[in-house]
Design a protein around this motif. Structure first.
Motif, PDB file in Angstrom:
ATOM      1  N   GLU A   1       9.736  -8.534 -12.705  1.00  0.00           N
ATOM      2  CA  GLU A   1      11.874  -8.918 -12.062  1.00  0.00           C
ATOM      3  C   GLU A   1      11.691  -6.957 -12.581  1.00  0.00           C
ATOM      4  O   GLU A   1      12.715  -6.165 -12.802  1.00  0.00           O
ATOM      5  CB  GLU A   1      12.680  -9.526 -12.509  1.00  0.00           C
ATOM      6  CG  GLU A   1      11.273 -10.982 -12.313  1.00  0.00           C
ATOM      7  CD  GLU A   1      12.519 -12.453 -12.898  1.00  0.00           C
ATOM      8  OE1 GLU A   1      13.130 -11.305 -14.245  1.00  0.00           O
ATOM      9  OE2 GLU A   1      12.853 -13.069 -12.108  1.00  0.00           O
ATOM     10  N   TRP A   2      11.684  -6.821 -14.014  1.00  0.00           N
ATOM     11  CA  TRP A   2      11.408  -5.242 -14.768  1.00  0.00           C
ATOM     12  C   TRP A   2      11.203  -4.291 -13.962  1.00  0.00           C
ATOM     13  O   TRP A   2      12.164  -3.254 -13.080  1.00  0.00           O
ATOM     14  CB  TRP A   2      10.989  -5.194 -15.979  1.00  0.00           C
ATOM     15  CG  TRP A   2      11.254  -4.124 -16.610  1.00  0.00           C
ATOM     16  CD1 TRP A   2      11.229  -2.637 -16.318  1.00  0.00           C
ATOM     17  CD2 TRP A   2      11.803  -3.939 -17.482  1.00  0.00           C
ATOM     18  NE1 TRP A   2      11.646  -2.150 -17.256  1.00  0.00           N
ATOM     19  CE2 TRP A   2      11.668  -2.753 -18.178  1.00  0.00           C
ATOM     20  CE3 TRP A   2      12.593  -4.714 -18.724  1.00  0.00           C
ATOM     21  CZ2 TRP A   2      12.854  -2.380 -19.197  1.00  0.00           C
ATOM     22  CZ3 TRP A   2      12.922  -4.657 -19.504  1.00  0.00           C
ATOM     23  CH2 TRP A   2      13.110  -3.416 -20.024  1.00  0.00           C
TER      24      TRP A   2
ATOM     25  N   ILE B   1       3.070 -10.615 -22.233  1.00  0.00           N
ATOM     26  CA  ILE B   1       4.261 -10.239 -21.251  1.00  0.00           C
ATOM     27  C   ILE B   1       3.630 -10.740 -20.064  1.00  0.00           C
ATOM     28  O   ILE B   1       4.239 -11.219 -18.839  1.00  0.00           O
ATOM     29  CB  ILE B   1       4.543  -9.068 -21.394  1.00  0.00           C
ATOM     30  CG1 ILE B   1       3.502  -7.980 -21.059  1.00  0.00           C
ATOM     31  CG2 ILE B   1       5.411  -8.766 -22.779  1.00  0.00           C
ATOM     32  CD1 ILE B   1       3.732  -6.873 -20.341  1.00  0.00           C
TER      33      ILE B   1
ATOM     34  N   TYR C   1       4.835 -11.798  -8.177  1.00  0.00           N
ATOM     35  CA  TYR C   1       4.849 -12.220  -9.579  1.00  0.00           C
ATOM     36  C   TYR C   1       3.185 -12.804  -9.862  1.00  0.00           C
ATOM     37  O   TYR C   1       2.896 -13.058 -11.357  1.00  0.00           O
ATOM     38  CB  TYR C   1       5.760 -13.426  -9.112  1.00  0.00           C
ATOM     39  CG  TYR C   1       6.513 -12.998  -9.285  1.00  0.00           C
ATOM     40  CD1 TYR C   1       7.914 -13.868 -10.449  1.00  0.00           C
ATOM     41  CD2 TYR C   1       7.700 -12.581  -8.155  1.00  0.00           C
ATOM     42  CE1 TYR C   1       9.016 -13.301 -10.873  1.00  0.00           C
ATOM     43  CE2 TYR C   1       8.759 -11.742  -8.582  1.00  0.00           C
ATOM     44  CZ  TYR C   1       9.956 -12.531  -9.567  1.00  0.00           C
ATOM     45  OH  TYR C   1      10.942 -12.112  -9.912  1.00  0.00           O
TER      46      TYR C   1
ATOM     47  N   TRP D   1       8.248 -11.537 -15.976  1.00  0.00           N
ATOM     48  CA  TRP D   1       9.148 -10.747 -16.673  1.00  0.00           C
ATOM     49  C   TRP D   1       9.054  -9.363 -16.253  1.00  0.00           C
ATOM     50  O   TRP D   1      10.111  -8.228 -15.447  1.00  0.00           O
ATOM     51  CB  TRP D   1       9.003 -10.820 -18.442  1.00  0.00           C
ATOM     52  CG  TRP D   1       9.777 -10.120 -18.017  1.00  0.00           C
ATOM     53  CD1 TRP D   1      10.947 -10.203 -19.955  1.00  0.00           C
ATOM     54  CD2 TRP D   1       8.928  -8.770 -19.280  1.00  0.00           C
ATOM     55  NE1 TRP D   1      10.947  -9.427 -19.770  1.00  0.00           N
ATOM     56  CE2 TRP D   1      10.612  -7.845 -20.037  1.00  0.00           C
ATOM     57  CE3 TRP D   1       8.486  -8.283 -19.275  1.00  0.00           C
ATOM     58  CZ2 TRP D   1       9.633  -6.389 -20.881  1.00  0.00           C
ATOM     59  CZ3 TRP D   1       8.123  -6.964 -19.567  1.00  0.00           C
ATOM     60  CH2 TRP D   1       8.870  -6.222 -20.277  1.00  0.00           C
TER      61      TRP D   1
ATOM     62  N   ASP E   1      16.715  -4.695 -15.564  1.00  0.00           N
ATOM     63  CA  ASP E   1      16.062  -5.131 -14.715  1.00  0.00           C
ATOM     64  C   ASP E   1      17.614  -4.757 -13.857  1.00  0.00           C
ATOM     65  O   ASP E   1      17.311  -5.473 -12.733  1.00  0.00           O
ATOM     66  CB  ASP E   1      15.866  -6.679 -13.774  1.00  0.00           C
ATOM     67  CG  ASP E   1      16.905  -7.767 -14.077  1.00  0.00           C
ATOM     68  OD1 ASP E   1      18.311  -7.126 -14.600  1.00  0.00           O
ATOM     69  OD2 ASP E   1      16.629  -8.728 -13.758  1.00  0.00           O
TER      70      ASP E   1
ATOM     71  N   SER F   1       4.150 -14.649 -19.161  1.00  0.00           N
ATOM     72  CA  SER F   1       4.886 -14.697 -17.830  1.00  0.00           C
ATOM     73  C   SER F   1       5.023 -14.647 -16.078  1.00  0.00           C
ATOM     74  O   SER F   1       4.660 -13.486 -16.238  1.00  0.00           O
ATOM     75  CB  SER F   1       6.730 -13.791 -18.430  1.00  0.00           C
ATOM     76  OG  SER F   1       7.744 -14.633 -17.231  1.00  0.00           O
TER      77      SER F   1
END
Length: 655
Positions: free
Chosen positions: A501-502, A492, A527, A498, A54, A495
């Motif tokens: 944020e990436w 994924i 998010y 994850w 990230d 979450s």
């Protein structure tokens, strides 16, 4: 990291040059050049993704044109989006090349085919990693010419030649406004650098932003086969099946979605562009799903399915769910590559490409049956496979925008359009996927054994395993590898942090707690996009069960009948793509032909006739004047005396 990305892009290009140089002299060398450079490129692309984490944005590269106000840079711009998509492209391209070593093993033109696949992959990686819009355009156009040659690989057949020309012309029709849009954005922002454009989008969305964003949607519609430029993609099935897997999963059709995600702050700043994108996505989504339900050719079902799933991605972008759209891009790349590669095996096991000629194939190759089942389930969105999470992320983003449109973000109308279309499409997708699964793998075989039932299948029987033969390991292993992300990649989505944020904010930079990103979407909204919501998930699963259940019930009543009959009077129009080809012919082709005839008439009957008339007149006048200069003295004297007499008479009269 920049060096690794440059090598990942350059190695397939070098492999393409060497493969063309080797030619047909050494098939073994052609196979090595097809696989090893792409294996290295895939390793490098995965390394780039791992090194990025990230870590925001990394951009380096020289300026190509040091003079002038708007220069062109050869920079590479690596952010979370580029890192993930680059890894997807390289891995899928590698698996396609491995699969092709068996599938195309007896093809006389395998070396050129493999070289074009490598060049195609290199061009897509250039699109993914470049930091300059004009350099992106180079990769964009190289993909277009590669698709022309690959779709027309079987140029001996009329259908392949026509499909290649159609794909080239239709996508180029979209590329014209795409180029103009790039020029508008570059002139308006003062740079063609993607970073300079997305980092400094003026507030309020000035006119050049809206104009550039909408114009670039022409290229997006062409490359990603969205209405009204969707007609080329189903016809592109005339090419080899591995080409279809590469085009549909990770390269050409994904490029349009990727460009919108790459320039997302530009689109967020233009409400008009988002509404246009939402309308295009909603119409394409439902239209192409119904078309997929009505098709009898297996590859055309998957082709229309790709058009529909791409509309989910563009719809997610229109509804403000960039992360959701990218999530679906990744999962779709895995399960659609799996489905096309499995379709290549199924076609040759059945000896036909028509679903009506198939049946009872589940016992012939358990590997193909189970991997195809996983791919179809992911396509439908069966929980907990990958397609469920990514599709629910898109639906959730659309619902959020429809019910609680953020200030300065996408309008609620865009959210409602995408939400309603996505839910309807979920039911139709379940219906056509269930139809394919039942008709291909269950019931009695409907094709005569030993001979292909469909002699106009584009693939030649010599390329892949003979019907009813053993499937080579080089064709089985890519299916098994792709089955892993098809089943597990969706986790994924469990979450909440994850992937967002990436990917970072709309500019590709890491989120900073308590701040809004440059694309006007708050941190908690970004998010939120990837988390399935109970309400929409229950509705989507209920519609999924309804679509699949209706088809299953119809099949149980009469396994020999095609469940596509459930479409009733819509079946024939849907099978023919709702006559989009006829519309394009009436709206574009015939007017262009008529205009060309008028221009030809003006050119020949007016312009050429004027030139020829002037020349003929001068020639005739010269011929007549030449008679007075024949060298006869008597004629000259007679003329002189005649003149004297005329003058004398004139003087006498005046006197």
């Amino acid at each position: 990291m920049i060096t690794a990305a440059a090598l990942a892009t350059g190695l397939p290009f070098l492999a393409a040059l060497l493969g063309l140089a080797v030619g047909r002299r050494s098939p073994a060398a052609a196979r090595v050049l097809a696989v090893l450079p792409l294996a290295a490129a895939a390793a490098l692309a995965i390394g780039v993704a791992a090194a990025h984490g990230d870590g925001g944005v990394t951009e380096e590269g020289p300026r190509l044109t040091p003079t002038g106000a708007l220069g062109i840079t050869l920079s590479l711009r690596i952010d979370g989006l580029a890192a993930l998509v680059g890894a997807l492209v390289a891995v899928v391209a590698l698996l396609v090349q491995i699969y092709s070593t068996a599938y195309m093993r007896k093809d006389e033109r395998y070396s050129s085919y493999a070289a074009l696949i490598s060049l195609f992959s290199s061009a897509m990686l250039l699109v993914v990693y470049t930091g300059d819009l004009l350099v992106l355009l180079v990769g964009w156009e190289v993909m277009g010419i590669c698709s022309y040659f690959l779709i027309g690989h079987y140029w001996e057949t009329e259908v392949a030649r026509a499909a290649a020309v159609k794909a080239f012309l239709v996508t180029k029709l979209g590329d014209v406004p795409f180029l103009i849009g790039i020029l508008v954005l570059g002139a308006g922002s003062g740079s063609f650098r993607i970073g300079a454009i997305v980092d400094n989008v003026p507030p309020g969305g000035p006119a050049y932003i809206t104009a550039g964003a909408i114009l670039m949607l022409g290229g997006v519609a062409g490359k990603s086969a969205q209405v009204p430029l969707q007609t080329w993609l189903p016809d592109a099935m005339a090419g080899p099946t591995p080409v279809s897997a590469l085009i549909h999963a990770a390269t050409m059709v994904a490029a349009g979605v990727y460009v919108v995600a790459r320039l997302y702050p530009v689109y967020l700043a233009s409400t008009a562009a988002l509404v246009v994108l939402a309308v295009m996505a909603a119409v394409t989504m439902v239209f192409s799903a119904l078309a997929a339900f009505a098709q009898d050719d297996l590859k055309r079902v998957l082709a229309w399915s790709t058009v529909s799933q791409l509309a989910y991605m563009t719809g997610g972008l229109a509804a403000g769910g960039r992360d959701a759209a990218v999530f679906h891009l990744l999962t779709h790349g895995a399960f659609k590559a799996l489905l096309f590669l499995a379709a290549g095996v199924v076609i040759h096991l059945a000896g036909s490409g028509r679903i009506s000629d198939m049946g009872g194939l589940r016992h012939r190759s358990p590997t193909v049956f189970w991997t195809t089942t996983a791919g179809l389930a992911a396509l439908v969105g069966v929980p907990p496979l990958s397609g469920f999470f990514s599709k629910e992320a898109v639906i959730g983003a659309a619902e959020h925008t429809a019910l609680d449109a953020p200030v300065g973000g996408p309008p609620a109308a865009a959210g409602w359009l995408v939400l309603i279309a996505a839910l309807l499409t979920a039911a139709v997708t379940a219906a056509y996927a269930t139809r394919v699964w039942l008709r291909v793998f269950f019931g009695e075989s409907r094709a005569p054994r030993g001979e292909p039932a469909n002699h106009d299948v584009p693939e030649r029987a010599a390329e892949a395993p003979a019907p009813h033969g053993e499937v080579p390991a080089a064709m089985r292993w890519p299916l098994m590898v792709l089955a892993v992300p098809t089943v597990f990649l969706g986790v994924i989505g469990l979450s909440t942090a994850w992937l967002p944020e990436w990917l970072g904010d709309a500019d590709g930079r890491p989120y900073r707690s308590g701040t809004a990103d440059a694309g006007l979407l708050l941190e908690n909204q970004a998010y939120y996009d990837l988390v399935p919501r109970l309400g929409t998930s229950l509705v989507a699963v209920a519609l999924l069960a309804l679509g699949a259940g209706v088809v299953y019930a119809a099949w149980r009543r009469d396994p020999a009948a095609d469940p596509a009959r459930l479409l009733g009077p819509v079946r024939v129009p849907a099978e023919r793509g709702f006559y989009a080809d006829r519309f394009q012919d009436a709206a574009v082709v015939r007017p262009v032909w008529a205009l060309s005839r008028v221009i030809r008439f003006v050119d020949t009957a007016v312009v050429d006739a004027s030139v020829r008339g002037a020349a003929d007149g001068a020639w005739r006048t010269g011929g007549r004047l030449r008679r007075t200069q024949n060298g006869n003295v008597q004629v000259y004297l007679a003329g002189l005396l005649t003149g004297i007499v005329i003058l004398a008479v004139a003087v006498a009269v005046n006197a």
